[in-house]
Design a protein around this motif. Structure first.
Motif, short mmCIF file in Angstrom:
data_model
loop_
_atom_site.label_atom_id
_atom_site.label_comp_id
_atom_site.label_asym_id
_atom_site.label_seq_id
_atom_site.Cartn_x
_atom_site.Cartn_y
_atom_site.Cartn_z
N ARG A 97 0.83 -1.21 0.00
CA ARG A 97 0.00 0.00 0.00
C ARG A 97 0.86 1.26 0.00
O ARG A 97 0.55 2.25 -0.67
N ALA A 98 1.97 1.23 0.73
CA ALA A 98 2.86 2.39 0.75
C ALA A 98 3.48 2.62 -0.63
O ALA A 98 3.55 3.75 -1.10
N VAL A 99 3.91 1.56 -1.26
CA VAL A 99 4.49 1.67 -2.61
C VAL A 99 3.42 2.15 -3.58
O VAL A 99 3.64 3.04 -4.38
N GLY A 100 2.25 1.54 -3.52
CA GLY A 100 1.12 1.97 -4.33
C GLY A 100 0.98 1.21 -5.62
O GLY A 100 1.69 0.24 -5.89
N GLU A 101 0.03 1.67 -6.41
CA GLU A 101 -0.27 1.02 -7.68
C GLU A 101 0.19 1.88 -8.87
O GLU A 101 -0.21 1.64 -9.99
N PHE A 102 1.01 2.88 -8.60
CA PHE A 102 1.68 3.72 -9.59
C PHE A 102 0.75 4.64 -10.37
O PHE A 102 1.17 5.27 -11.31
N ARG A 103 -0.51 4.75 -9.96
CA ARG A 103 -1.41 5.68 -10.63
C ARG A 103 -1.93 6.73 -9.66
O ARG A 103 -1.64 7.92 -9.84
N ALA A 104 -2.68 6.31 -8.63
CA ALA A 104 -3.34 7.28 -7.76
C ALA A 104 -3.02 7.09 -6.28
O ALA A 104 -3.41 7.91 -5.46
N ILE A 105 -2.33 6.00 -5.93
CA ILE A 105 -2.11 5.67 -4.53
C ILE A 105 -0.64 5.31 -4.32
O ILE A 105 -0.04 4.64 -5.15
N GLY A 106 -0.07 5.75 -3.19
CA GLY A 106 1.27 5.34 -2.80
C GLY A 106 2.34 6.37 -3.13
O GLY A 106 2.09 7.40 -3.74
N PHE A 116 -6.59 14.33 -2.14
CA PHE A 116 -6.24 12.99 -1.66
C PHE A 116 -4.75 12.71 -1.87
O PHE A 116 -4.08 12.19 -0.97
N ALA A 117 -4.23 13.05 -3.02
CA ALA A 117 -2.82 12.75 -3.34
C ALA A 117 -1.88 13.45 -2.36
O ALA A 117 -0.88 12.86 -1.93
N ARG A 118 -2.19 14.69 -2.01
CA ARG A 118 -1.34 15.41 -1.06
C ARG A 118 -1.37 14.75 0.31
O ARG A 118 -0.33 14.56 0.95
N VAL A 119 -2.57 14.39 0.78
CA VAL A 119 -2.68 13.74 2.10
C VAL A 119 -2.05 12.35 2.05
O VAL A 119 -1.41 11.91 3.01
N ASP A 120 -2.20 11.67 0.92
CA ASP A 120 -1.59 10.36 0.77
C ASP A 120 -0.07 10.45 0.87
O ASP A 120 0.56 9.63 1.54
N SER A 121 0.50 11.44 0.23
CA SER A 121 1.97 11.59 0.25
C SER A 121 2.48 12.00 1.63
O SER A 121 3.55 11.56 2.05
N LEU A 122 1.73 12.84 2.32
CA LEU A 122 2.17 13.33 3.62
C LEU A 122 1.82 12.42 4.79
O LEU A 122 2.52 12.42 5.81
N PHE A 123 0.72 11.66 4.68
CA PHE A 123 0.24 10.91 5.83
C PHE A 123 -0.02 9.43 5.56
O PHE A 123 0.56 8.57 6.21
#
Length: 142
Positions: A97-106, A116-123
């Motif tokens: 999950r931390a690595v992500g799926e290379f599109r919208a998450i991780g 969402f992307a900003r909060v995902d990157s920071l938190f």
């Protein structure tokens, strides 16, 4: 040390499950930054329904219980191999999950300019990496 790590990660997972319970019963606080959105839009990539939200809530609570069983804080139920398998599986899932799926998450996502992307990157992604590391540490010192 194992009990402390299991308690920390278990508490975090339980609290995340409680956030999903809040959403399940109609709460909307934080929901707008909990689901990935399309690039340059506020349109979510998916809209989780009540069933999906409840399922995620129970998965988080079950994960917390597995870690507490592994550390022998609560009695184990089910097959004897389940807590250990669950602990290692959680460590891997949180790392993925931390690595992500290379599109919208991780950490390696391409969509980076949405709320969402900003909060995902920071938190979210750092939290998942931390949970993966703590769970791995807990499993290694078993």
């Amino acid at each position: 040390m194992q009990s402390l790590l299991a308690s920390i990660v278990g508490a975090a997972l339980f609290l995340i499950g409680c956030i999903h319970l809040y959403w399940l019963f109609g709460g909307r606080g934080g929901f707008s930054i909990a689901v990935p959105t399309k690039n340059n839009t506020e349109s979510p990539l998916f809209i989780p329904g009540r069933f999906e939200t409840a399922a995620v809530m129970f998965i988080f609570w079950a994960a917390a219980a597995l870690l507490l069983m592994q550390a022998e804080i609560i009695p184990a139920v089910g097959p004897s191999w389940l807590p250990a398998f669950g602990g290692w599986a959680l460590a891997v899932v949180f790392l993925l999950r931390a690595v992500g799926e290379f599109r919208a998450i991780g950490f390696f996502k391409k969509i980076r300019n949405t709320p969402f992307a900003r909060v995902d990157s920071l938190f979210y992604s750092p939290l998942c990496l931390l949970l993966s590391c703590l769970t791995t540490w807990m499993m290694v010192i078993t």
